[in-house]
Scaffold this motif. Sequence first.
Motif, PDB file in Angstrom:
ATOM      1  N   THR A  49       1.110  -0.980   0.006  1.00  7.70           N
ATOM      2  CA  THR A  49      -0.025   0.179  -0.114  1.00  7.70           C
ATOM      3  C   THR A  49       0.929   1.386   0.495  1.00  7.70           C
ATOM      4  O   THR A  49       0.301   2.286  -0.605  1.00  7.70           O
ATOM      5  CB  THR A  49      -0.734   0.078   1.226  1.00  7.70           C
ATOM      6  OG1 THR A  49      -0.140   0.101   2.560  1.00  7.70           O
ATOM      7  CG2 THR A  49      -1.631  -0.542   1.118  1.00  7.70           C
ATOM      8  N   GLU A  50       1.670   1.174   0.608  1.00  9.51           N
ATOM      9  CA  GLU A  50       3.233   2.428   0.677  1.00  9.51           C
ATOM     10  C   GLU A  50       4.201   1.989   0.939  1.00  9.51           C
ATOM     11  O   GLU A  50       4.612   0.537   1.309  1.00  9.51           O
ATOM     12  CB  GLU A  50       2.722   3.320   1.756  1.00  9.51           C
ATOM     13  CG  GLU A  50       1.332   4.142   1.789  1.00  9.51           C
ATOM     14  CD  GLU A  50       1.317   4.673   3.181  1.00  9.51           C
ATOM     15  OE1 GLU A  50       2.019   5.872   3.243  1.00  9.51           O
ATOM     16  OE2 GLU A  50       0.406   4.913   3.810  1.00  9.51           O
ATOM     17  N   ALA A  51       4.955   2.337  -0.207  1.00  7.94           N
ATOM     18  CA  ALA A  51       6.776   2.324  -0.263  1.00  7.94           C
ATOM     19  C   ALA A  51       7.528   3.232  -0.622  1.00  7.94           C
ATOM     20  O   ALA A  51       6.638   4.419  -1.222  1.00  7.94           O
ATOM     21  CB  ALA A  51       6.500   0.944  -1.349  1.00  7.94           C
ATOM     22  N   TYR A  70       8.944   7.376  -4.733  1.00  3.29           N
ATOM     23  CA  TYR A  70       7.208   6.564  -3.558  1.00  3.29           C
ATOM     24  C   TYR A  70       6.392   6.223  -4.119  1.00  3.29           C
ATOM     25  O   TYR A  70       5.424   6.533  -5.083  1.00  3.29           O
ATOM     26  CB  TYR A  70       6.932   8.056  -3.048  1.00  3.29           C
ATOM     27  CG  TYR A  70       8.196   8.952  -2.076  1.00  3.29           C
ATOM     28  CD1 TYR A  70       8.728   8.268  -1.526  1.00  3.29           C
ATOM     29  CD2 TYR A  70       9.579  10.050  -2.703  1.00  3.29           C
ATOM     30  CE1 TYR A  70       9.722   9.277  -0.153  1.00  3.29           C
ATOM     31  CE2 TYR A  70      10.135  10.511  -2.641  1.00  3.29           C
ATOM     32  CZ  TYR A  70      10.547  10.519  -0.967  1.00  3.29           C
ATOM     33  OH  TYR A  70      11.563  10.850  -0.779  1.00  3.29           O
ATOM     34  N   LEU A  71       5.640   5.224  -3.480  1.00  2.00           N
ATOM     35  CA  LEU A  71       4.074   4.050  -4.407  1.00  2.00           C
ATOM     36  C   LEU A  71       2.957   4.419  -3.115  1.00  2.00           C
ATOM     37  O   LEU A  71       3.573   4.234  -2.150  1.00  2.00           O
ATOM     38  CB  LEU A  71       4.779   3.209  -4.387  1.00  2.00           C
ATOM     39  CG  LEU A  71       5.715   3.238  -5.580  1.00  2.00           C
ATOM     40  CD1 LEU A  71       5.602   1.271  -5.652  1.00  2.00           C
ATOM     41  CD2 LEU A  71       5.817   3.397  -6.777  1.00  2.00           C
ATOM     42  N   LYS A  76      -1.194   6.385  -6.489  1.00  2.00           N
ATOM     43  CA  LYS A  76      -0.250   7.230  -6.226  1.00  2.00           C
ATOM     44  C   LYS A  76       1.107   6.955  -6.432  1.00  2.00           C
ATOM     45  O   LYS A  76       1.429   6.111  -6.005  1.00  2.00           O
ATOM     46  CB  LYS A  76      -0.400   8.015  -5.664  1.00  2.00           C
ATOM     47  CG  LYS A  76      -2.090   8.783  -4.736  1.00  2.00           C
ATOM     48  CD  LYS A  76      -2.090   9.386  -3.552  1.00  2.00           C
ATOM     49  CE  LYS A  76      -3.524  10.077  -3.431  1.00  2.00           C
ATOM     50  NZ  LYS A  76      -3.693  10.356  -2.190  1.00  2.00           N
ATOM     51  N   ALA A  77       2.379   7.688  -7.031  1.00  2.00           N
ATOM     52  CA  ALA A  77       3.702   7.935  -7.072  1.00  2.00           C
ATOM     53  C   ALA A  77       4.143   8.999  -7.171  1.00  2.00           C
ATOM     54  O   ALA A  77       3.725  10.159  -8.214  1.00  2.00           O
ATOM     55  CB  ALA A  77       4.194   6.446  -8.355  1.00  2.00           C
ATOM     56  N   THR A 186      16.065  -0.382  -6.474  1.00  2.00           N
ATOM     57  CA  THR A 186      16.418  -0.285  -5.391  1.00  2.00           C
ATOM     58  C   THR A 186      16.547  -0.381  -4.228  1.00  2.00           C
ATOM     59  O   THR A 186      15.743   0.612  -3.754  1.00  2.00           O
ATOM     60  CB  THR A 186      18.003  -0.393  -5.479  1.00  2.00           C
ATOM     61  OG1 THR A 186      18.676   1.212  -5.713  1.00  2.00           O
ATOM     62  CG2 THR A 186      18.531  -0.432  -6.589  1.00  2.00           C
ATOM     63  N   GLY A 187      16.183  -1.032  -2.688  1.00  2.00           N
ATOM     64  CA  GLY A 187      16.368  -0.664  -1.574  1.00  2.00           C
ATOM     65  C   GLY A 187      14.024  -0.234  -1.684  1.00  2.00           C
ATOM     66  O   GLY A 187      13.962   0.682  -0.333  1.00  2.00           O
ATOM     67  N   LEU A 188      13.625  -1.121  -2.475  1.00  2.00           N
ATOM     68  CA  LEU A 188      12.522  -0.529  -2.192  1.00  2.00           C
ATOM     69  C   LEU A 188      11.572  -1.693  -0.980  1.00  2.00           C
ATOM     70  O   LEU A 188      11.883  -2.593  -0.448  1.00  2.00           O
ATOM     71  CB  LEU A 188      11.404  -1.391  -2.922  1.00  2.00           C
ATOM     72  CG  LEU A 188       9.672  -1.079  -2.954  1.00  2.00           C
ATOM     73  CD1 LEU A 188       9.555   0.543  -3.338  1.00  2.00           C
ATOM     74  CD2 LEU A 188       9.032  -2.158  -4.770  1.00  2.00           C
TER      75      LEU A 188
END
Length: 214
Positions: A49-51, A70-71, A76-77, A186-188
Motif C-alpha cells: 500500500t505504501e513504499a 514513492y508509491l 499515487k506515485a 533498489t531498496g524498495l
Amino acid sequence: MTRLTRRALALGLAALPLPALAARPAIAPLTADDRALVDKASAYLQGLTEAKGRFVQTDARGTTTQGTVYLKRPGKARFAYEAPSGLLVVADGANVSVADSRLKTFDRYPLMATPLSIFLARQIKLDKGVVISDVTRLADGFTITARDGKKQAEGQITLTFSNSPMALIGWTVSDAQGQATRIRLTGLERASGLAPTLFVLNDPRPKSVGRARM
C-alpha cells in the motif's frame, strides 16, 4: 534531447499517440503454474500500500538516470529524478503530471492511459481487466508481461519480481514500436504515513507562460 523525447521517456508514463495494436498475435492460455505466479504477484502488490526506495531508469538509447520513488496505492506515485535530469513525475490518483525544470515544461495525462495504472489500482487482479501475455521464470524470480484489457492504455508493462524475498524489483514499459524504458528498483521497502503533499504536482510555471500541450 528534445522535449517530446524527454516527455516520452519519463518512465514510459506519457500517453503519446501510438498506432493501433489490432494485429497483436494470439496469446497462449496460462498454465496452472503461470496462474499461481500471477496470483502470488497480485497478492504481493495488493499488500504494497505504501513504499519508498531508489530507482535507476534506462531509456531506449541506453541513457541512465536515477532518483527516489514513492508509491501509495491506489493511484499515487512520485518519481523524483536527481540532477541533472530536471524531471519530476507525480501520479495523484487521477492524473500523471510531468514537470521538467530544465525545459520549463509541464504536461498532464490521465492515469488510466498509462501502463503503470495496472499496479497502482485499488484492487489488483492481474487476471481481471488485464491481458497477461507472458509469464517467465528467472533464476531468482519471475516476470509478468501485461497490458490493459480495456485498451485505455497502449503498450505493455513487464513487472519483475524476486522470489527470496518476494519483492517488486523493477519493470519495463514498451510502446507500440517496441521502444522500452526500464526501471530497476533498489531498496524498495514498505512505508507508512507518506505525506500527501508528495503526490501533488501543480504547474510550476508562471501563469503568463503558455500551457498548451504538444
